[in-house]
Design a protein around this motif. Structure first.
Motif, PDB file in Angstrom:
ATOM      1  N   ASP A  53      45.758  55.216  54.819  1.00 36.87           N
ATOM      2  CA  ASP A  53      45.553  54.084  54.033  1.00 36.87           C
ATOM      3  C   ASP A  53      45.207  53.444  52.747  1.00 36.87           C
ATOM      4  OD1 ASP A  53      46.128  53.874  57.153  1.00 36.87           O
ATOM      5  OD2 ASP A  53      44.488  53.385  57.773  1.00 36.87           O
ATOM      6  N   GLU A  59      49.822  48.532  59.792  1.00 37.60           N
ATOM      7  CA  GLU A  59      47.859  48.633  59.902  1.00 37.60           C
ATOM      8  C   GLU A  59      47.277  49.407  60.221  1.00 37.60           C
ATOM      9  OE1 GLU A  59      46.521  45.892  57.973  1.00 37.60           O
ATOM     10  OE2 GLU A  59      47.894  46.018  57.081  1.00 37.60           O
ATOM     11  N   GLU A 116      38.123  45.357  51.661  1.00 40.28           N
ATOM     12  CA  GLU A 116      38.312  44.134  53.213  1.00 40.28           C
ATOM     13  C   GLU A 116      39.346  44.230  54.021  1.00 40.28           C
ATOM     14  OE1 GLU A 116      39.370  40.934  50.277  1.00 40.28           O
ATOM     15  OE2 GLU A 116      37.284  40.510  49.810  1.00 40.28           O
ATOM     16  N   LYS A 117      40.638  44.663  53.392  1.00 39.78           N
ATOM     17  CA  LYS A 117      42.216  44.928  54.462  1.00 39.78           C
ATOM     18  C   LYS A 117      41.804  46.045  55.485  1.00 39.78           C
ATOM     19  CE  LYS A 117      45.635  43.217  50.966  1.00 39.78           C
ATOM     20  NZ  LYS A 117      47.139  44.021  50.545  1.00 39.78           N
ATOM     21  N   LEU A 118      41.148  46.945  55.520  1.00 37.45           N
ATOM     22  CA  LEU A 118      40.432  48.119  56.502  1.00 37.45           C
ATOM     23  C   LEU A 118      39.179  47.643  56.656  1.00 37.45           C
ATOM     24  CD1 LEU A 118      41.890  51.064  53.990  1.00 37.45           C
ATOM     25  CD2 LEU A 118      43.309  49.666  55.615  1.00 37.45           C
ATOM     26  N   GLY A 119      38.308  47.242  56.383  1.00 36.68           N
ATOM     27  CA  GLY A 119      37.095  46.349  57.264  1.00 36.68           C
ATOM     28  C   GLY A 119      36.356  47.940  56.483  1.00 36.68           C
ATOM     29  N   GLU A 153      40.299  44.651  47.257  1.00 33.15           N
ATOM     30  CA  GLU A 153      40.919  44.397  48.568  1.00 33.15           C
ATOM     31  C   GLU A 153      41.557  45.324  49.519  1.00 33.15           C
ATOM     32  OE1 GLU A 153      43.889  41.676  45.655  1.00 33.15           O
ATOM     33  OE2 GLU A 153      44.138  43.903  45.177  1.00 33.15           O
ATOM     34  N   ILE A 154      41.327  46.751  48.823  1.00 36.47           N
ATOM     35  CA  ILE A 154      41.313  47.570  49.924  1.00 36.47           C
ATOM     36  C   ILE A 154      40.011  47.814  50.848  1.00 36.47           C
ATOM     37  CG2 ILE A 154      42.137  49.933  50.372  1.00 36.47           C
ATOM     38  CD1 ILE A 154      42.369  50.335  47.294  1.00 36.47           C
ATOM     39  N   TYR A 161      57.258  51.540  53.810  1.00 37.19           N
ATOM     40  CA  TYR A 161      56.258  50.747  54.211  1.00 37.19           C
ATOM     41  C   TYR A 161      56.557  49.734  53.441  1.00 37.19           C
ATOM     42  CZ  TYR A 161      52.540  53.653  55.929  1.00 37.19           C
ATOM     43  OH  TYR A 161      51.578  55.409  56.517  1.00 37.19           O
ATOM     44  N   ASN A 179      46.321  47.215  44.977  1.00 34.91           N
ATOM     45  CA  ASN A 179      45.426  46.530  45.265  1.00 34.91           C
ATOM     46  C   ASN A 179      44.444  46.959  45.070  1.00 34.91           C
ATOM     47  OD1 ASN A 179      45.787  45.289  48.240  1.00 34.91           O
ATOM     48  ND2 ASN A 179      47.048  46.520  48.204  1.00 34.91           N
ATOM     49  N   LEU A 230      47.339  51.849  49.709  1.00 27.27           N
ATOM     50  CA  LEU A 230      46.982  50.575  49.116  1.00 27.27           C
ATOM     51  C   LEU A 230      46.847  50.746  47.894  1.00 27.27           C
ATOM     52  CD1 LEU A 230      44.999  48.643  52.969  1.00 27.27           C
ATOM     53  CD2 LEU A 230      46.780  47.497  51.775  1.00 27.27           C
TER      54      LEU A 230
END
Length: 212
Positions: free
Chosen positions: A155, A58, A171-174, A168-169, A212, A164, A159
């Motif tokens: 990243d 992360e 959301e996960k990475l902001g 989704e990517i 990972y 993903n 993903l």
């Protein structure tokens, strides 16, 4: 002694802190969840010992942080503490400036003994053949840290490889979906191919799926 423990798992951080504070004269213990936070801590504090996890999906991983930590704190003992014992990772850590590479599977007494040796100036790796007299290491194997992508592109890349969606990517990475699209376009240009099947093979080539 002032120490910094860098790991994305609180249980590991707390366990290491408890062990070290019980067996060494620890003045201060600081924590970081990834390499970037560790660098910020190093800019604001002076550490004698830094323990780094290798894989922190992360955020910035330990391997990427070594060089900057070494620049900021040239006299600190920097040790990778990882579950991965592959020689290629140990070599990369040695080249980056680590003082040691210890495996999380070590027994308590072994870990303490090896840390004592590193603190007293010994270069100590799980595979001691890594440490050569001339200080040079030849490495022709590809690793995740050789991947020709920025950290954020990496990243997005991994993903995507794991299936993903762009949403989704994001959301996960902001970040925004448009930013994900831009990163994917840049990755495709760098790799010369936009197909996910090709990206998966590329990830295997660089051993990304192992870490990972």
């Amino acid at each position: 002694m002032k120490i910094l423990i860098v790991d994305d798992h609180p249980v590991v951080r707390d366990g290491l802190a408890f062990l070290l504070e019980d067996l060494f004269e620890i003045e201060e213990t600081h924590f970081a969840e990834d390499g970037r936070e560790a660098i910020v801590k190093a800019l604001n504090h002076s550490f004698d010992l830094i323990l780094l996890d290798l894989s922190m999906p992360e955020g910035m991983d330990g391997m990427q942080a070594i060089g900057e930590l070494r620049r900021i704190l040239p006299h600190a003992k920097i040790v990778i503490f990882s579950m991965y014992d592959e020689e290629v990772y140990q070599r990369k850590a040695y080249e980056a400036g680590a003082d040691g590479y210890l495996i999380k599977q070590l027994k308590r007494d072994e870990l303490v003994e090896q840390l004592k040796k590193i603190i007293h100036g010994e270069k100590l790796f799980a595979n001691q053949q890594i440490v050569e007299k001339d200080g040079k290491v030849m490495n022709d194997k590809k690793t995740p840290w050789d991947l020709p992508l920025t950290q954020r592109e990496k990243d997005v890349f991994i993903l995507t490889v794991f299936g993903n969606s762009q949403k989704e990517i994001a959301e996960k990475l902001g970040i925004s979906v448009r930013t994900v699209e831009n990163h994917r376009r840049n990755i495709s240009n760098k790799l010369g191919n936009s197909k996910r099947s090709y990206w998966i093979e590329f990830a295997k080539q660089y051993n990304l799926l192992d870490i990972y």
